[in-house]
Design a protein around this motif. Sequence first.
Motif, PDB file in Angstrom:
ATOM      1  N   LEU A 149       0.874  -1.163   0.000  1.00 31.59           N
ATOM      2  CA  LEU A 149       0.000   0.000   0.000  1.00 31.59           C
ATOM      3  C   LEU A 149       0.910   1.211   0.000  1.00 31.59           C
ATOM      4  CD1 LEU A 149      -2.738   1.286   0.280  1.00 31.59           C
ATOM      5  CD2 LEU A 149      -2.602   0.983   2.720  1.00 31.59           C
ATOM      6  N   CYS A 150       0.911   1.932  -1.099  1.00 30.38           N
ATOM      7  CA  CYS A 150       1.861   3.027  -1.232  1.00 30.38           C
ATOM      8  C   CYS A 150       1.229   4.353  -0.866  1.00 30.38           C
ATOM      9  CB  CYS A 150       2.342   3.128  -2.669  1.00 30.38           C
ATOM     10  SG  CYS A 150       3.049   1.617  -3.233  1.00 30.38           S
ATOM     11  N   TYR A 151       1.908   5.075  -0.052  1.00 29.52           N
ATOM     12  CA  TYR A 151       1.427   6.406   0.261  1.00 29.52           C
ATOM     13  C   TYR A 151       2.478   7.406  -0.142  1.00 29.52           C
ATOM     14  CZ  TYR A 151       4.399   6.356   4.443  1.00 29.52           C
ATOM     15  OH  TYR A 151       5.459   6.295   5.304  1.00 29.52           O
ATOM     16  N   SER A 152       2.060   8.592  -0.460  1.00 30.16           N
ATOM     17  CA  SER A 152       3.048   9.519  -1.019  1.00 30.16           C
ATOM     18  C   SER A 152       3.358  10.694  -0.121  1.00 30.16           C
ATOM     19  CB  SER A 152       2.555  10.033  -2.364  1.00 30.16           C
ATOM     20  OG  SER A 152       1.287  10.609  -2.184  1.00 30.16           O
ATOM     21  N   SER A 153       2.662  10.815   0.963  1.00 27.18           N
ATOM     22  CA  SER A 153       3.028  11.906   1.862  1.00 27.18           C
ATOM     23  C   SER A 153       2.567  11.578   3.264  1.00 27.18           C
ATOM     24  CB  SER A 153       2.384  13.209   1.415  1.00 27.18           C
ATOM     25  OG  SER A 153       0.992  13.135   1.626  1.00 27.18           O
ATOM     26  N   GLU A 175      -1.099  11.955   3.753  1.00 24.59           N
ATOM     27  CA  GLU A 175      -1.899  10.844   3.237  1.00 24.59           C
ATOM     28  C   GLU A 175      -1.974   9.715   4.239  1.00 24.59           C
ATOM     29  OE1 GLU A 175      -0.686   9.021  -0.386  1.00 24.59           O
ATOM     30  OE2 GLU A 175      -2.215  10.079  -1.527  1.00 24.59           O
ATOM     31  N   LEU A 176      -0.863   9.420   4.848  1.00 24.96           N
ATOM     32  CA  LEU A 176      -0.831   8.335   5.814  1.00 24.96           C
ATOM     33  C   LEU A 176      -1.764   8.645   6.975  1.00 24.96           C
ATOM     34  CD1 LEU A 176       0.575   5.677   6.404  1.00 24.96           C
ATOM     35  CD2 LEU A 176       2.276   6.942   7.688  1.00 24.96           C
ATOM     36  N   ARG A 177      -1.682   9.865   7.427  1.00 24.43           N
ATOM     37  CA  ARG A 177      -2.531  10.252   8.550  1.00 24.43           C
ATOM     38  C   ARG A 177      -4.003  10.198   8.157  1.00 24.43           C
ATOM     39  NH1 ARG A 177      -0.130  15.776  10.407  1.00 24.43           N
ATOM     40  NH2 ARG A 177      -2.082  15.829  11.550  1.00 24.43           N
ATOM     41  N   ASP A 178      -4.298  10.693   6.967  1.00 25.82           N
ATOM     42  CA  ASP A 178      -5.689  10.662   6.519  1.00 25.82           C
ATOM     43  C   ASP A 178      -6.193   9.236   6.451  1.00 25.82           C
ATOM     44  OD1 ASP A 178      -5.354  13.391   4.131  1.00 25.82           O
ATOM     45  OD2 ASP A 178      -5.739  13.363   6.286  1.00 25.82           O
ATOM     46  N   LEU A 179      -5.327   8.363   5.940  1.00 18.03           N
ATOM     47  CA  LEU A 179      -5.712   6.967   5.811  1.00 18.03           C
ATOM     48  C   LEU A 179      -6.121   6.391   7.153  1.00 18.03           C
ATOM     49  CD1 LEU A 179      -5.766   4.585   3.817  1.00 18.03           C
ATOM     50  CD2 LEU A 179      -3.474   4.047   4.561  1.00 18.03           C
ATOM     51  N   LEU A 215       6.051   5.983  12.102  1.00 23.72           N
ATOM     52  CA  LEU A 215       6.232   5.115  10.947  1.00 23.72           C
ATOM     53  C   LEU A 215       6.791   5.910   9.780  1.00 23.72           C
ATOM     54  CD1 LEU A 215       5.671   2.191  10.230  1.00 23.72           C
ATOM     55  CD2 LEU A 215       3.496   2.913   9.290  1.00 23.72           C
ATOM     56  N   HIS A 216       6.222   7.062   9.594  1.00 24.32           N
ATOM     57  CA  HIS A 216       6.667   7.871   8.480  1.00 24.32           C
ATOM     58  C   HIS A 216       8.123   8.276   8.636  1.00 24.32           C
ATOM     59  CE1 HIS A 216       6.420  10.466   5.064  1.00 24.32           C
ATOM     60  NE2 HIS A 216       6.890  11.463   5.780  1.00 24.32           N
ATOM     61  N   ALA A 247       0.345  -3.281  -6.056  1.00 20.44           N
ATOM     62  CA  ALA A 247       0.557  -2.099  -5.233  1.00 20.44           C
ATOM     63  C   ALA A 247      -0.673  -1.215  -5.324  1.00 20.44           C
ATOM     64  CB  ALA A 247       1.789  -1.341  -5.704  1.00 20.44           C
ATOM     65  N   VAL A 248      -1.249  -0.965  -4.196  1.00 20.24           N
ATOM     66  CA  VAL A 248      -2.435  -0.126  -4.175  1.00 20.24           C
ATOM     67  C   VAL A 248      -2.024   1.248  -3.693  1.00 20.24           C
ATOM     68  CG1 VAL A 248      -4.677   0.158  -3.112  1.00 20.24           C
ATOM     69  CG2 VAL A 248      -3.833  -2.106  -3.625  1.00 20.24           C
ATOM     70  N   SER A 249      -2.630   2.253  -4.273  1.00 24.87           N
ATOM     71  CA  SER A 249      -2.218   3.570  -3.806  1.00 24.87           C
ATOM     72  C   SER A 249      -3.136   4.038  -2.700  1.00 24.87           C
ATOM     73  CB  SER A 249      -2.238   4.565  -4.952  1.00 24.87           C
ATOM     74  OG  SER A 249      -3.533   5.089  -5.097  1.00 24.87           O
ATOM     75  N   ALA A 250      -2.567   4.736  -1.784  1.00 23.58           N
ATOM     76  CA  ALA A 250      -3.335   5.219  -0.645  1.00 23.58           C
ATOM     77  C   ALA A 250      -4.442   6.157  -1.102  1.00 23.58           C
ATOM     78  CB  ALA A 250      -2.415   5.917   0.357  1.00 23.58           C
ATOM     79  N   THR A 251      -4.181   6.862  -2.186  1.00 25.45           N
ATOM     80  CA  THR A 251      -5.200   7.795  -2.678  1.00 25.45           C
ATOM     81  C   THR A 251      -6.496   7.074  -2.986  1.00 25.45           C
ATOM     82  OG1 THR A 251      -3.297   8.536  -3.940  1.00 25.45           O
ATOM     83  CG2 THR A 251      -5.266   9.880  -4.064  1.00 25.45           C
TER      84      THR A 251
END
Lengths: 309, 431
Positions: free
Chosen positions: A232-236, A239-243, B179-180, B384-388
């Motif tokens: 599951l790729c997040y780009s910022s 985004e992670l927090r929103d998820l 995590l980030h 791969a799934v995108s978080a969006t």
Amino acid sequence: AAEPQKTPGLSRSALGEQQSFSVGDSSGRKNSVAAGKRLFDAGKKSCGSQGESSKKDDLTTEGALGRSTSPRTVTLQEKGCQLKLPLPYRKAYSRNSRAWERCRLCQTSADAAAARNRFIERIQTTVSFLSSPPPSTSTPAEIEEELKVLQDVPSLLSQYVEAEPADHPTLQREYESLLTLEGLQTTVSQCLHKLQLLQADCAGDVGSCSPACVSPRGQTCDSAGVLAVPLLCYSSFQELRDLFALKLRVSMLHQEIALQKVMMAELLPVLESRLYPEASAAQLYRAIYTQLCEGGKRFPVLVRDELAD
Amino acid sequence: AVGALCRALPPRARPAPDTLRRAKFDRPQASLDFWRLLYALLKQIHGGKWTESDGTDNQIRFVKSALWYHGYGRPELYRLPSDGSAGSRELLLAFSWLLHRLSLLEQLLARNRVKTGDETSVCTCEDDLPNSQKGTTEIAPEYGLDDRVDVRYLQWLNGRLRFQWRSLHAQHQEQCKLLHKIHLFTSGSHMDQTLGHFSVIETDLIKQPENYKQLLQLLESETMQLEAFLEWKQLEPVYWQWMETVLDNMAEEGNMCESQDAHVEKSGLPKATSCCPWADSLTGQIDRLSRDLMTLRDQLHELVTHRKAAWYEKVKTREEELQKEWFSATARKIKESVELKLLDLASLCDPKKNKMHGSCRLVFRSKHPASGFGRSVSKEPVSAVSATEVIRELQMREASLERELKQLQEECRQRLDEIAEGLEGVICISP
């Protein structure tokens, strides 16, 4: 947050205490120091173009050991992109991921499929199954699957219905709207029909139901993609927090709705049947109103209805 | 082939090849082991917690109901005794059936994947709630001796619940932050380019290298399992042919007399028509859904009739205009576009759509091209799934749930308004 000399963030839950990764500490931590030293030797090569911690490594290993007076702690931030995992691990990791890839690409050979199908056919025809023959009968697992999908349908359809405006500027638009609504009607009847079939299947399967019925919530997804690496790729960061926030919100809403339904079923009858002590009627009403209509957050105002005589 | 199969099963539920071989000949000694094996495997699929201390008859009951759930229909299996003393051959048949039906090996491999610490689950279905139904009755009320509950206790509980949610939220956000940070700071270091950064576990390795032996062992054992799986895939035809010989044996041993017994015994099968909790809960769900759909249907019916009438009114006055060619052409186009729109909807109602379930590993992929490693990712991992996307789906889900909640609240408001009229001397002013 400015955390100059402390290691920021190894998640507490996963890793125990939050200590700084101190290289110069000589008391009782020989092993990690030695290991740390090895890691740093290995990690001396310059890292990628992250731009994160580009400052030159002025922490030489000799310097660290020699300077026992002021042990310098190293942050993950500084060293993160230069870190290297131990060689045995790396080897095991690449073997492992290659094996996963091979398994993912592995297909069932035609011979195997044929042999397997023969077996399955034989086992299905040798003895008649408990549920009666017609192919429309589904297994309990399938029934649950279909039901799960249908759960969302009413609210989805309602949204579509509401999206159709009441007034239309042109004849064409009106025609389109009419057609859409009719289409939705058809969909609704189809779903109702499907539900009836499911209900019949359900009754059919019950005859063979075993007493200790398990209601398993297995996560059975499509077998084709099962062996792929689920990423599951997040780009910022946002985004992670929103998820996470959204996932929590959805769970919360599920729970709220379930609670709402239960409370409605339990509390409203109490008021409707007047089985409460008269004295506390008003308070009871107010409390229940708040709970059921305002989610427990806001209160209505109760005013005495006294006519001025 | 049997050996490879056994090695491809997860370590906690790995039988000895001999168990399977003995089962072929229906040796009673193998029965208990086989029950245990099936129990362990099925529990893993169904995501439950299991311990070996579960009694044999419980295990057997669980296996029977799980098999029933998946649609296994051989009555002989359900008739097997609950002490596990016989029936290993039947169990072998059931096991092979499961292998095929559930893709047992693949599912188990996927579920038991070595964890990286970065996992999160993606599915939006409410699979936690049914289990909690049993739990709530135990948290029994601490109210007084008479049967009444004070509504203030309810309010207090509600407050506590909201507080818990808020703290959970705070903790999640903290977890995200950490995590980030790990992902960000270790970017560029991982040898696997598609990932690009370390996982939580791997970062922990750096800090406490002595732990890595365990991780190493896990990885290696998993690799061996995978290799056994590949081996098994090669030898698969042999296995299925072997299973056919089992069926041959059974046929020879006189299935004829068995089928006569089958008719007699069928009446002995548990006819639990009234007390099947699964069917009850499902019937409940179906009823609720039906009610909702029927309300919708009635609503639509009214709306459509109304609109149709209005439409015909309009059409009557513009008869000549509509006779024109261009209108029928446009009408056709409109029809097509509406069909497309509804097709979209239909696909959402279709169970075949593969929704993501299960846990995924979180990977940070910055959108900035300057990040460097973005170029070197030549082959994208397949799933791969995108978080969006996930966020969007969650938002839709959130919106629809909120609407449902509001509807329920509105319904309550109406009912309470009615009740208020019955209350003497009080007027209620809503906030």
